[in-house]
Every structure is written in C-alpha cells, then in structure tokens.
Design a protein around this motif. Sequence first.
Motif, PDB file in Angstrom:
ATOM      1  N   LYS A  21       0.837  -1.213   0.000  1.00  0.00           N
ATOM      2  CA  LYS A  21       0.000   0.000   0.000  1.00  0.00           C
ATOM      3  C   LYS A  21       0.865   1.254   0.000  1.00  0.00           C
ATOM      4  O   LYS A  21       0.554   2.244  -0.674  1.00  0.00           O
ATOM      5  CB  LYS A  21      -0.922   0.007   1.224  1.00  0.00           C
ATOM      6  CG  LYS A  21      -2.047  -0.994   1.183  1.00  0.00           C
ATOM      7  CD  LYS A  21      -2.874  -0.861   2.455  1.00  0.00           C
ATOM      8  CE  LYS A  21      -4.007  -1.874   2.498  1.00  0.00           C
ATOM      9  NZ  LYS A  21      -4.765  -1.764   3.771  1.00  0.00           N
ATOM     10  N   LEU A  22       1.939   1.226   0.782  1.00  0.00           N
ATOM     11  CA  LEU A  22       2.829   2.384   0.856  1.00  0.00           C
ATOM     12  C   LEU A  22       3.560   2.602  -0.460  1.00  0.00           C
ATOM     13  O   LEU A  22       3.740   3.733  -0.907  1.00  0.00           O
ATOM     14  CB  LEU A  22       3.824   2.206   2.011  1.00  0.00           C
ATOM     15  CG  LEU A  22       3.194   2.238   3.409  1.00  0.00           C
ATOM     16  CD1 LEU A  22       4.211   1.829   4.472  1.00  0.00           C
ATOM     17  CD2 LEU A  22       2.634   3.625   3.712  1.00  0.00           C
ATOM     18  N   TYR A  23       4.000   1.512  -1.108  1.00  0.00           N
ATOM     19  CA  TYR A  23       4.637   1.639  -2.422  1.00  0.00           C
ATOM     20  C   TYR A  23       3.683   2.303  -3.412  1.00  0.00           C
ATOM     21  O   TYR A  23       4.050   3.230  -4.141  1.00  0.00           O
ATOM     22  CB  TYR A  23       5.006   0.258  -2.972  1.00  0.00           C
ATOM     23  CG  TYR A  23       6.190  -0.417  -2.327  1.00  0.00           C
ATOM     24  CD1 TYR A  23       7.331   0.283  -1.945  1.00  0.00           C
ATOM     25  CD2 TYR A  23       6.185  -1.798  -2.116  1.00  0.00           C
ATOM     26  CE1 TYR A  23       8.412  -0.350  -1.364  1.00  0.00           C
ATOM     27  CE2 TYR A  23       7.270  -2.452  -1.548  1.00  0.00           C
ATOM     28  CZ  TYR A  23       8.379  -1.718  -1.174  1.00  0.00           C
ATOM     29  OH  TYR A  23       9.451  -2.361  -0.606  1.00  0.00           O
ATOM     30  N   GLU A  24       2.440   1.805  -3.429  1.00  0.00           N
ATOM     31  CA  GLU A  24       1.456   2.326  -4.393  1.00  0.00           C
ATOM     32  C   GLU A  24       1.143   3.793  -4.123  1.00  0.00           C
ATOM     33  O   GLU A  24       1.036   4.601  -5.059  1.00  0.00           O
ATOM     34  CB  GLU A  24       0.186   1.480  -4.332  1.00  0.00           C
ATOM     35  CG  GLU A  24       0.373   0.067  -4.861  1.00  0.00           C
ATOM     36  CD  GLU A  24      -0.818  -0.829  -4.596  1.00  0.00           C
ATOM     37  OE1 GLU A  24      -1.766  -0.378  -3.910  1.00  0.00           O
ATOM     38  OE2 GLU A  24      -0.798  -1.972  -5.060  1.00  0.00           O
ATOM     39  N   ALA A  25       1.003   4.133  -2.851  1.00  0.00           N
ATOM     40  CA  ALA A  25       0.718   5.529  -2.496  1.00  0.00           C
ATOM     41  C   ALA A  25       1.890   6.424  -2.869  1.00  0.00           C
ATOM     42  O   ALA A  25       1.707   7.506  -3.453  1.00  0.00           O
ATOM     43  CB  ALA A  25       0.428   5.631  -0.998  1.00  0.00           C
ATOM     44  N   ALA A  26       3.107   5.978  -2.555  1.00  0.00           N
ATOM     45  CA  ALA A  26       4.293   6.792  -2.833  1.00  0.00           C
ATOM     46  C   ALA A  26       4.490   7.002  -4.324  1.00  0.00           C
ATOM     47  O   ALA A  26       4.763   8.121  -4.774  1.00  0.00           O
ATOM     48  CB  ALA A  26       5.530   6.138  -2.227  1.00  0.00           C
ATOM     49  N   VAL A  27       4.363   5.931  -5.109  1.00  0.00           N
ATOM     50  CA  VAL A  27       4.635   6.066  -6.537  1.00  0.00           C
ATOM     51  C   VAL A  27       3.605   6.984  -7.193  1.00  0.00           C
ATOM     52  O   VAL A  27       3.934   7.781  -8.078  1.00  0.00           O
ATOM     53  CB  VAL A  27       4.677   4.681  -7.229  1.00  0.00           C
ATOM     54  CG1 VAL A  27       3.302   4.086  -7.419  1.00  0.00           C
ATOM     55  CG2 VAL A  27       5.385   4.783  -8.575  1.00  0.00           C
ATOM     56  N   THR A  28       2.366   6.910  -6.740  1.00  0.00           N
ATOM     57  CA  THR A  28       1.321   7.768  -7.312  1.00  0.00           C
ATOM     58  C   THR A  28       1.562   9.234  -6.957  1.00  0.00           C
ATOM     59  O   THR A  28       1.537  10.115  -7.828  1.00  0.00           O
ATOM     60  CB  THR A  28      -0.065   7.338  -6.796  1.00  0.00           C
ATOM     61  OG1 THR A  28      -0.271   5.961  -7.111  1.00  0.00           O
ATOM     62  CG2 THR A  28      -1.151   8.163  -7.455  1.00  0.00           C
ATOM     63  N   LEU A  29       1.827   9.502  -5.693  1.00  0.00           N
ATOM     64  CA  LEU A  29       2.030  10.881  -5.257  1.00  0.00           C
ATOM     65  C   LEU A  29       3.286  11.498  -5.863  1.00  0.00           C
ATOM     66  O   LEU A  29       3.276  12.642  -6.313  1.00  0.00           O
ATOM     67  CB  LEU A  29       2.114  10.930  -3.722  1.00  0.00           C
ATOM     68  CG  LEU A  29       0.789  10.765  -2.983  1.00  0.00           C
ATOM     69  CD1 LEU A  29       1.035  10.468  -1.510  1.00  0.00           C
ATOM     70  CD2 LEU A  29      -0.069  12.016  -3.144  1.00  0.00           C
ATOM     71  N   THR A  39       5.026  14.514   1.036  1.00  0.00           N
ATOM     72  CA  THR A  39       5.339  14.337   2.451  1.00  0.00           C
ATOM     73  C   THR A  39       4.955  12.937   2.925  1.00  0.00           C
ATOM     74  O   THR A  39       4.120  12.256   2.307  1.00  0.00           O
ATOM     75  CB  THR A  39       4.586  15.365   3.312  1.00  0.00           C
ATOM     76  OG1 THR A  39       3.174  15.090   3.239  1.00  0.00           O
ATOM     77  CG2 THR A  39       4.857  16.780   2.825  1.00  0.00           C
ATOM     78  N   VAL A  40       5.548  12.550   4.059  1.00  0.00           N
ATOM     79  CA  VAL A  40       5.212  11.262   4.666  1.00  0.00           C
ATOM     80  C   VAL A  40       3.744  11.251   5.080  1.00  0.00           C
ATOM     81  O   VAL A  40       3.051  10.232   4.960  1.00  0.00           O
ATOM     82  CB  VAL A  40       6.129  10.979   5.867  1.00  0.00           C
ATOM     83  CG1 VAL A  40       5.642   9.750   6.648  1.00  0.00           C
ATOM     84  CG2 VAL A  40       7.565  10.768   5.409  1.00  0.00           C
ATOM     85  N   ASP A  41       3.245  12.384   5.561  1.00  0.00           N
ATOM     86  CA  ASP A  41       1.828  12.485   5.944  1.00  0.00           C
ATOM     87  C   ASP A  41       0.920  12.147   4.754  1.00  0.00           C
ATOM     88  O   ASP A  41      -0.071  11.424   4.903  1.00  0.00           O
ATOM     89  CB  ASP A  41       1.503  13.904   6.438  1.00  0.00           C
ATOM     90  CG  ASP A  41       2.012  14.150   7.847  1.00  0.00           C
ATOM     91  OD1 ASP A  41       2.278  13.160   8.557  1.00  0.00           O
ATOM     92  OD2 ASP A  41       2.159  15.318   8.230  1.00  0.00           O
ATOM     93  N   GLU A  42       1.268  12.698   3.594  1.00  0.00           N
ATOM     94  CA  GLU A  42       0.456  12.448   2.395  1.00  0.00           C
ATOM     95  C   GLU A  42       0.517  10.985   1.984  1.00  0.00           C
ATOM     96  O   GLU A  42      -0.498  10.401   1.573  1.00  0.00           O
ATOM     97  CB  GLU A  42       0.945  13.330   1.250  1.00  0.00           C
ATOM     98  CG  GLU A  42       0.624  14.800   1.417  1.00  0.00           C
ATOM     99  CD  GLU A  42       1.272  15.656   0.337  1.00  0.00           C
ATOM    100  OE1 GLU A  42       0.583  16.561  -0.177  1.00  0.00           O
ATOM    101  OE2 GLU A  42       2.451  15.417  -0.008  1.00  0.00           O
ATOM    102  N   ILE A  43       1.704  10.394   2.072  1.00  0.00           N
ATOM    103  CA  ILE A  43       1.850   8.982   1.711  1.00  0.00           C
ATOM    104  C   ILE A  43       0.998   8.115   2.637  1.00  0.00           C
ATOM    105  O   ILE A  43       0.282   7.215   2.197  1.00  0.00           O
ATOM    106  CB  ILE A  43       3.332   8.555   1.769  1.00  0.00           C
ATOM    107  CG1 ILE A  43       4.132   9.265   0.670  1.00  0.00           C
ATOM    108  CG2 ILE A  43       3.467   7.036   1.634  1.00  0.00           C
ATOM    109  CD1 ILE A  43       5.645   9.073   0.767  1.00  0.00           C
ATOM    110  N   ALA A  44       1.065   8.413   3.939  1.00  0.00           N
ATOM    111  CA  ALA A  44       0.279   7.654   4.914  1.00  0.00           C
ATOM    112  C   ALA A  44      -1.217   7.798   4.653  1.00  0.00           C
ATOM    113  O   ALA A  44      -1.970   6.818   4.668  1.00  0.00           O
ATOM    114  CB  ALA A  44       0.625   8.121   6.327  1.00  0.00           C
ATOM    115  N   GLU A  45      -1.627   9.042   4.394  1.00  0.00           N
ATOM    116  CA  GLU A  45      -3.055   9.292   4.134  1.00  0.00           C
ATOM    117  C   GLU A  45      -3.517   8.558   2.883  1.00  0.00           C
ATOM    118  O   GLU A  45      -4.581   7.928   2.877  1.00  0.00           O
ATOM    119  CB  GLU A  45      -3.296  10.799   3.987  1.00  0.00           C
ATOM    120  CG  GLU A  45      -4.764  11.148   3.770  1.00  0.00           C
ATOM    121  CD  GLU A  45      -4.994  12.647   3.629  1.00  0.00           C
ATOM    122  OE1 GLU A  45      -6.140  13.041   3.374  1.00  0.00           O
ATOM    123  OE2 GLU A  45      -4.011  13.416   3.753  1.00  0.00           O
TER     124      GLU A  45
END
Length: 210
Positions: A21-29, A39-45
């Motif tokens: 989930k974190l990989y997918e969120a990070a790559v998209t953002l 930011t880490v906050d955005e990735i977590a959200e």
Amino acid sequence: MESSNAPGGAGGGRREATRQKLYEAAVTLIAEQGFSATTVDEIAERAGVAKGTVYYNFASKSVLFEELLRHGVGLLTASLREAAERTAGEGGSRVDSLDAMIRAGLVFIDRYPSFTQLYVAELWRTNRAWQSTLMVVRQEAVAVVEDVLREGVERGELSEEIDVGLTAAALVGMVLVAALDWKAFQPERSLDDVHAALSRLLQGRVSGHR
C-alpha cells in the motif's frame, strides 16, 4: 504494484500488504507532484495508514523510495527472466526470447506506467541518495537481456560483432521510452500493436528488405 508472497506466515503477509500500500501511495504521489513536494503524511493518508506505520516499515521517505525502486525493478527483472526462460523452454530461438522479453516489458509498463516514468526520470539524476542502488538494480535488469544475447551469439543466431552490453541497454531503453511515448501520446494503440512495431525493429524488418 503487486509483490510476491512474503515469508513469515500471516504476520509477514500483513506487513508485506502494508508495504505494498505504501509503495502504491508513494509512486502515485511522487509521479503527481515530485519527490521533494511529497510528504510522509500524504503517503500515509493515501495508503490509509497511520504516519507511524510508514516509519515502522521504512526509516525515512528516502528509504521508502529507494525500496520502491528496488521492488519495482525487481518485478520487471523477474518478468523479463520468466519470459526468456518460458520461450526457451518451448524451443524458441534466442531472438524469440528477446521478443518475448519486449512484450513482457510492455506488459509491465502498461500495468505500472507511473513507476516506469519515475524510474526513467531517476536514471538521469545524479544527486540522489539511492543512485548507487538504482544502478545496481538497473544492471540486474539489463543483465537478463545480456545473458540471452550472449546465448544467441554462442548459438550462431546473432552476429559475433554485436556489443552485448550496449545492445542490451539499447533494447531495454527502447522498450522503456517507446512504451512511455505510447502511454503519454498514443494511448489509443493496443499493446499488441506496439509490440508488433518493436518486434519489427528487433528482427531488422524496418528497411523493407528481407
């Protein structure tokens, strides 16, 4: 991006699912707004987890991105290797294996266009903490193609005059750049259509001579 089954039973599987989930969120953002602005906050959200979960799995945003690159290129490398081995196992030539690898690369990029865009962009940066890691995983992907090229030369299917290292890098680069062009500027074309065009290049059938 999917990953293989993680060791360690249910606990390991849950942690791997969270990392996914974190990989997918990070790559998209990061594809949307860049590494520095994310930011880490955005990735977590975006991943639907607590901020502390990010730091539990990765020491920092940089480490997360480095692992993302390692993870993604690892999937690509495994896909290329599997395509080559399957084709060889079916009795195909090494050129057939290269053609199967081109298709496997296109399938990967079609599935993960944002990751591919990030990967290609990062290849040209020189001030990143993860540059050495990126070079290592890039070479692992290129090495799979180099192996098939060497086998083709040894079997007499390919010219002994080819520069194996440069040719392998050129084939990987061709697939990456052509696929990104396809996704960005010619999305109406089918994967089969794009594969056929690159296959003709591989087999030297662009000039019209047979």
